[in-house]
Write a protein that holds these residues in place. Structure first.
Motif, PDB file in Angstrom:
ATOM      1  N   VAL A 237      46.067 -13.358  -7.813  1.00  0.00           N
ATOM      2  CA  VAL A 237      45.610 -12.682  -9.037  1.00  0.00           C
ATOM      3  C   VAL A 237      46.118 -13.405 -10.275  1.00  0.00           C
ATOM      4  N   ARG A 238      47.407 -13.758 -10.290  1.00  0.00           N
ATOM      5  CA  ARG A 238      47.978 -14.457 -11.446  1.00  0.00           C
ATOM      6  C   ARG A 238      47.291 -15.810 -11.674  1.00  0.00           C
ATOM      7  N   TYR A 239      47.038 -16.518 -10.576  1.00  0.00           N
ATOM      8  CA  TYR A 239      46.398 -17.830 -10.698  1.00  0.00           C
ATOM      9  C   TYR A 239      44.996 -17.691 -11.294  1.00  0.00           C
ATOM     10  N   PHE A 240      44.200 -16.753 -10.749  1.00  0.00           N
ATOM     11  CA  PHE A 240      42.835 -16.610 -11.238  1.00  0.00           C
ATOM     12  C   PHE A 240      42.799 -16.108 -12.674  1.00  0.00           C
ATOM     13  N   LYS A 245      41.592 -17.101 -18.366  1.00  0.00           N
ATOM     14  CA  LYS A 245      42.114 -17.144 -19.738  1.00  0.00           C
ATOM     15  C   LYS A 245      41.921 -18.519 -20.368  1.00  0.00           C
ATOM     16  N   ARG A 246      42.049 -19.569 -19.568  1.00  0.00           N
ATOM     17  CA  ARG A 246      41.792 -20.917 -20.100  1.00  0.00           C
ATOM     18  C   ARG A 246      40.311 -21.093 -20.412  1.00  0.00           C
ATOM     19  N   ALA A 247      39.456 -20.586 -19.523  1.00  0.00           N
ATOM     20  CA  ALA A 247      38.011 -20.738 -19.735  1.00  0.00           C
ATOM     21  C   ALA A 247      37.520 -19.937 -20.932  1.00  0.00           C
ATOM     22  N   LYS A 272      39.444  -5.551 -19.991  1.00  0.00           N
ATOM     23  CA  LYS A 272      40.119  -4.832 -18.906  1.00  0.00           C
ATOM     24  C   LYS A 272      40.063  -5.638 -17.615  1.00  0.00           C
ATOM     25  N   VAL A 273      41.038  -5.378 -16.756  1.00  0.00           N
ATOM     26  CA  VAL A 273      41.129  -6.017 -15.445  1.00  0.00           C
ATOM     27  C   VAL A 273      41.278  -4.911 -14.406  1.00  0.00           C
ATOM     28  N   SER A 286      47.647  -2.973 -15.743  1.00  0.00           N
ATOM     29  CA  SER A 286      48.274  -2.966 -17.065  1.00  0.00           C
ATOM     30  C   SER A 286      48.986  -4.270 -17.394  1.00  0.00           C
ATOM     31  N   ASP A 287      49.397  -5.034 -16.378  1.00  0.00           N
ATOM     32  CA  ASP A 287      50.177  -6.261 -16.619  1.00  0.00           C
ATOM     33  C   ASP A 287      49.435  -7.499 -16.153  1.00  0.00           C
ATOM     34  N   ALA A 288      48.097  -7.512 -16.320  1.00  0.00           N
ATOM     35  CA  ALA A 288      47.315  -8.669 -15.863  1.00  0.00           C
ATOM     36  C   ALA A 288      47.463  -9.826 -16.852  1.00  0.00           C
TER      37      ALA A 288
END
Length: 288
Positions: A237-240, A245-247, A272-273, A286-288
């Motif tokens: 999840v963190r990686y994706f 966010k970069r894109a 939202k995530v 909440s912490d995505a």
């Protein structure tokens, strides 16, 4: 008896009967009472409507604000719901803000632990000289020059990824721009599909999968299997999220910050995530 006398006698009898019966209602003429008039509601002006909308937006709160969870808790809830289905898949849904003129977010990724079999892309490369030989050795399915354009338009050459070296871009754009552009397949420097390092790009494609949002800016992707350890799910999840966010311009690397086009390019907000599963609820993170 004359008619006049008969009429007078009848009048006398009528008055006598009325005196004997006090409950008899005597009709009389009176003024007509007008019905109550409904006041016309004044049409609010544009200024009043705008002020009302501002007040409404200021006090509006989402009913889901109290239902947000951190990532670890959301994973635990979904694992409990899917206890009888250990091979089901977590799905990550990311809602981005699609304003007018904003391009649909898309890109490629290779998760630390893939939850699905990698799709085999069919790669077509426009190249010549040494680049042509490098593309063949790297595993490109179709390699050639501008002569491939007619075969692409007719459907003879089919591919899911199109690469091009910079020197051939002007030669293929007039023929393929309107054909591949609407499909999102036209080679572009912004997407990284116009490059001199064709072999490196092909090797990277072989171990990655494409992701993209829909017209409303919603990105959906399977992110992990239910039987993965919690640490592996969090890592995926963190990686994706970093890739998205970069894109969307919410994170910029050091090399990207120095470019003028990226300096003026507005970022696309992530609204939202949500993490969900086949039988489980959609839980806002909440912490995505």
């Amino acid at each position: 008896m004359s008619l006049l006398n008969f009429t007078l006698r009848c009048g006398q009898y009528r008055s006598a009967l009325g005196a004997l019966n006090p409950l008899t209602r005597s009709f009389h003429s009176s003024e007509i009472v007008m019905a109550r008039q409904v006041k016309k509601v004044a049409t609010p002006s544009k200024k009043m409507l705008a002020a009302k909308a501002r007040r409404k937006a200021k006090g509006k709160k989402s009913v889901y604000d109290s239902e947000k969870m951190n990532l670890a808790d959301a994973i635990s809830v979904l694992r409990a719901v899917e206890v009888a289905r250990p091979t089901t898949t977590y799905e990550l849904v990311i809602k981005t803000e699609m304003k007018k003129g904003v391009t649909i977010p898309r890109g490629r990724m290779a998760l630390p632990r893939e939850p699905k079999n990698m799709s085999q892309d069919r790669i077509l490369v426009f190249a010549e000289g040494r680049h042509l030989e490098e593309a063949k050795k790297a595993g490109a399915d179709i390699v050639g020059g501008p002569e491939l354009c007619d075969g692409i338009i007719s459907g003879r050459h089919r591919a899911t990824v199109f690469l091009c070296i910079p020197s051939l871009l002007r030669a293929i754009t007039p023929k393929l721009g309107r054909f591949l552009g609407p499909k999102g397949l036209m080679p572009s420097e912004r997407r990284g599909t116009v490059t001199d390092d064709v072999s490196t790009y092909i090797r990277r494609l072989k171990g990655s999968s494409e992701w993209k949002g829909d017209k409303s800016g919603v990105i959906r992707t399977p992110i992990a299997k239910m039987d993965y350890p919690v640490e592996d799910v969090v890592k995926n999840v963190r990686y994706f999220m970093n890739v998205v966010k970069r894109a969307t311009g919410n994170i910029q690397d050091g090399a990207e910050k120095g470019r003028k086009e990226n300096a003026n390019k507005p970022s696309t907000a992530i609204q939202k995530v949500i993490l969900s599963s086949a039988q489980g609820p959609g839980i806002q993170i909440s912490d995505a």
